[in-house]
Design a protein around this motif. Structure first.
Motif, PDB file in Angstrom:
ATOM      1  N   LEU A 133       0.811  -1.218   0.000  1.00 27.75           N
ATOM      2  CA  LEU A 133       0.000   0.000   0.000  1.00 27.75           C
ATOM      3  C   LEU A 133       0.846   1.270   0.000  1.00 27.75           C
ATOM      4  N   PHE A 134       2.069   1.186   0.525  1.00 21.83           N
ATOM      5  CA  PHE A 134       2.934   2.361   0.536  1.00 21.83           C
ATOM      6  C   PHE A 134       3.992   2.306  -0.555  1.00 21.83           C
ATOM      7  N   GLY A 135       3.886   1.304  -1.425  1.00 17.55           N
ATOM      8  CA  GLY A 135       4.801   1.181  -2.554  1.00 17.55           C
ATOM      9  C   GLY A 135       4.256   1.878  -3.787  1.00 17.55           C
ATOM     10  N   PRO A 136       4.832   1.601  -4.947  1.00 18.40           N
ATOM     11  CA  PRO A 136       4.464   2.283  -6.182  1.00 18.40           C
ATOM     12  C   PRO A 136       2.991   2.151  -6.582  1.00 18.40           C
ATOM     13  N   THR A 137       2.353   1.016  -6.243  1.00 20.86           N
ATOM     14  CA  THR A 137       0.974   0.795  -6.673  1.00 20.86           C
ATOM     15  C   THR A 137      -0.077   1.217  -5.638  1.00 20.86           C
ATOM     16  N   GLY A 138       0.357   1.677  -4.478  1.00 25.15           N
ATOM     17  CA  GLY A 138      -0.575   2.017  -3.405  1.00 25.15           C
ATOM     18  C   GLY A 138      -1.626   3.047  -3.780  1.00 25.15           C
ATOM     19  N   GLY A 139      -1.244   4.053  -4.533  1.00 23.00           N
ATOM     20  CA  GLY A 139      -2.203   5.089  -4.930  1.00 23.00           C
ATOM     21  C   GLY A 139      -3.321   4.545  -5.798  1.00 23.00           C
ATOM     22  N   TYR A 140      -2.974   3.614  -6.669  1.00 27.38           N
ATOM     23  CA  TYR A 140      -3.995   2.997  -7.523  1.00 27.38           C
ATOM     24  C   TYR A 140      -4.950   2.171  -6.665  1.00 27.38           C
ATOM     25  N   ILE A 141      -4.397   1.431  -5.715  1.00 23.49           N
ATOM     26  CA  ILE A 141      -5.223   0.571  -4.865  1.00 23.49           C
ATOM     27  C   ILE A 141      -6.185   1.402  -4.022  1.00 23.49           C
ATOM     28  N   PHE A 142      -5.693   2.463  -3.386  1.00 25.01           N
ATOM     29  CA  PHE A 142      -6.582   3.339  -2.615  1.00 25.01           C
ATOM     30  C   PHE A 142      -7.617   4.017  -3.517  1.00 25.01           C
ATOM     31  N   ALA A 143      -7.222   4.321  -4.757  1.00 24.57           N
ATOM     32  CA  ALA A 143      -8.138   4.988  -5.695  1.00 24.57           C
ATOM     33  C   ALA A 143      -9.344   4.114  -6.029  1.00 24.57           C
ATOM     34  N   PHE A 144      -9.204   2.789  -5.900  1.00 21.74           N
ATOM     35  CA  PHE A 144     -10.325   1.900  -6.208  1.00 21.74           C
ATOM     36  C   PHE A 144     -11.569   2.255  -5.396  1.00 21.74           C
ATOM     37  N   ILE A 145     -11.380   2.626  -4.155  1.00 20.98           N
ATOM     38  CA  ILE A 145     -12.515   2.964  -3.285  1.00 20.98           C
ATOM     39  C   ILE A 145     -13.252   4.179  -3.835  1.00 20.98           C
ATOM     40  N   MET A 177     -11.582   5.726 -14.550  1.00 21.41           N
ATOM     41  CA  MET A 177     -10.248   5.320 -14.987  1.00 21.41           C
ATOM     42  C   MET A 177      -9.297   6.519 -14.965  1.00 21.41           C
ATOM     43  N   ILE A 178      -9.757   7.661 -15.461  1.00 27.03           N
ATOM     44  CA  ILE A 178      -8.928   8.865 -15.470  1.00 27.03           C
ATOM     45  C   ILE A 178      -8.565   9.273 -14.050  1.00 27.03           C
ATOM     46  N   LEU A 179      -9.548   9.238 -13.157  1.00 23.33           N
ATOM     47  CA  LEU A 179      -9.284   9.589 -11.758  1.00 23.33           C
ATOM     48  C   LEU A 179      -8.275   8.628 -11.128  1.00 23.33           C
ATOM     49  N   ALA A 180      -8.444   7.334 -11.363  1.00 18.56           N
ATOM     50  CA  ALA A 180      -7.522   6.342 -10.799  1.00 18.56           C
ATOM     51  C   ALA A 180      -6.106   6.551 -11.331  1.00 18.56           C
ATOM     52  N   LEU A 181      -5.989   6.845 -12.624  1.00 16.96           N
ATOM     53  CA  LEU A 181      -4.664   7.082 -13.196  1.00 16.96           C
ATOM     54  C   LEU A 181      -4.028   8.337 -12.600  1.00 16.96           C
ATOM     55  N   CYS A 182      -4.822   9.379 -12.404  1.00 16.69           N
ATOM     56  CA  CYS A 182      -4.292  10.618 -11.806  1.00 16.69           C
ATOM     57  C   CYS A 182      -3.820  10.384 -10.378  1.00 16.69           C
ATOM     58  N   LEU A 183      -4.684   9.799  -9.553  1.00 16.52           N
ATOM     59  CA  LEU A 183      -4.322   9.551  -8.153  1.00 16.52           C
ATOM     60  C   LEU A 183      -3.143   8.582  -8.044  1.00 16.52           C
ATOM     61  N   GLY A 184      -3.196   7.524  -8.831  1.00 21.29           N
ATOM     62  CA  GLY A 184      -2.131   6.532  -8.786  1.00 21.29           C
ATOM     63  C   GLY A 184      -0.792   7.084  -9.242  1.00 21.29           C
ATOM     64  N   THR A 185      -0.811   7.937 -10.259  1.00 20.18           N
ATOM     65  CA  THR A 185       0.436   8.497 -10.783  1.00 20.18           C
ATOM     66  C   THR A 185       1.037   9.516  -9.823  1.00 20.18           C
ATOM     67  N   ILE A 186       0.194  10.303  -9.173  1.00 21.48           N
ATOM     68  CA  ILE A 186       0.707  11.236  -8.157  1.00 21.48           C
ATOM     69  C   ILE A 186       1.407  10.449  -7.054  1.00 21.48           C
ATOM     70  N   TRP A 187       0.751   9.385  -6.588  1.00 21.50           N
ATOM     71  CA  TRP A 187       1.328   8.530  -5.544  1.00 21.50           C
ATOM     72  C   TRP A 187       2.634   7.905  -6.029  1.00 21.50           C
ATOM     73  N   LEU A 188       2.607   7.382  -7.260  1.00 18.32           N
ATOM     74  CA  LEU A 188       3.784   6.734  -7.848  1.00 18.32           C
ATOM     75  C   LEU A 188       4.977   7.686  -7.886  1.00 18.32           C
ATOM     76  N   LYS A 189       4.751   8.912  -8.310  1.00 18.01           N
ATOM     77  CA  LYS A 189       5.823   9.901  -8.414  1.00 18.01           C
ATOM     78  C   LYS A 189       6.540  10.095  -7.081  1.00 18.01           C
ATOM     79  N   TYR A 190       5.751  10.224  -6.021  1.00 19.89           N
ATOM     80  CA  TYR A 190       6.350  10.492  -4.713  1.00 19.89           C
ATOM     81  C   TYR A 190       6.844   9.222  -4.014  1.00 19.89           C
ATOM     82  N   ALA A 191       6.181   8.096  -4.234  1.00 17.56           N
ATOM     83  CA  ALA A 191       6.604   6.845  -3.594  1.00 17.56           C
ATOM     84  C   ALA A 191       7.947   6.360  -4.132  1.00 17.56           C
ATOM     85  N   VAL A 192       8.144   6.534  -5.435  1.00 17.11           N
ATOM     86  CA  VAL A 192       9.363   6.055  -6.068  1.00 17.11           C
ATOM     87  C   VAL A 192      10.386   7.189  -6.237  1.00 17.11           C
ATOM     88  N   LYS A 193       9.932   8.427  -6.007  1.00 10.50           N
ATOM     89  CA  LYS A 193      10.796   9.609  -6.146  1.00 10.50           C
ATOM     90  C   LYS A 193      11.349   9.716  -7.569  1.00 10.50           C
TER      91      LYS A 193
END
Length: 193
Positions: free
Chosen positions: A83-95, A123-139
């Motif tokens: 959940l705190f790795g690269p895919t966490g934002g996508y997973i939380f976005a599912f809700i 889908m657009i919302l999930a990609l936006c939220l997931g990508t923001i999370w990805l950017k910061y999780a992986v730096k």
């Protein structure tokens, strides 16, 4: 049907869709940062069939199952580190995307065109939220995050949005006609007084 029976049936529906999401999550195409998986198809199906509240609850159940370590996420993984790795934002976005998809359909109509709009917006919302999370999780930089977290998912996402819409609307109709679930009143339907 009593209120208690209805609540139990709703919980069973949510549990079934949490399980469907776990199964479809195992259908994946590995990519360097984030895999393409069947999770988003399951999210769209849950929201299109169950509506906003129950669709979101099904995704909360799914996330909780993964949080406690059950291998329900893509690649048969689970646990808090995922959940705190690269895919966490996508997973939380599912809700949130399940709720938004169902809410849109409840305010319009449970038809394939409306479901396609709702699932595409989700889908657009999930990609936006997931990508923001990805950017910061992986730096990583924004161009790298977009290249790894958005671009590979556009075509598969549109395909999954169509499948979730077509399958979801048709399954929903059959479940309602079989009296397995109740129809959610929409803005265009008159609710008996």
């Amino acid at each position: 049907m009593s209120s208690q029976s209805t609540k139990l049936r709703d919980l069973i529906h949510c549990g079934i869709f949490a399980a469907i999401t776990a199964v479809l999550a195992q259908l994946e195409i590995p990519l360097p940062l984030v895999p393409i998986s069947g999770q988003t198809l399951a999210v769209g199906l849950a929201a299109t069939i169950l509506g906003s509240r129950k669709g979101a609850l099904a995704m909360v159940c799914y996330v909780l199952l993964g949080t406690v370590g059950l291998p329900v996420f893509a690649g048969a993984t689970g646990g808090i580190p995922i959940l705190f790795g690269p895919t966490g934002g996508y997973i939380f976005a599912f809700i949130f995307t399940a709720f938004i998809t169902g809410y849109y359909l409840e305010k319009t109509a449970f038809t394939i065109p409306h479901a396609m709009i709702a699932n595409t917006l989700a889908m657009i919302l999930a990609l936006c939220l997931g990508t923001i999370w990805l950017k910061y999780a992986v730096k990583i930089t924004w161009p790298v995050a977009i290249a790894g977290g958005v671009t590979p998912f556009i075509i598969p996402g549109l395909l999954k949005a169509f499948l979730a819409s077509w399958i979801g609307v048709n399954v929903r109709k059959r479940l309602i006609s079989a009296n397995i679930m109740q129809e959610t009143p929409t803005k265009h339907k008159k609710v008996p007084a």
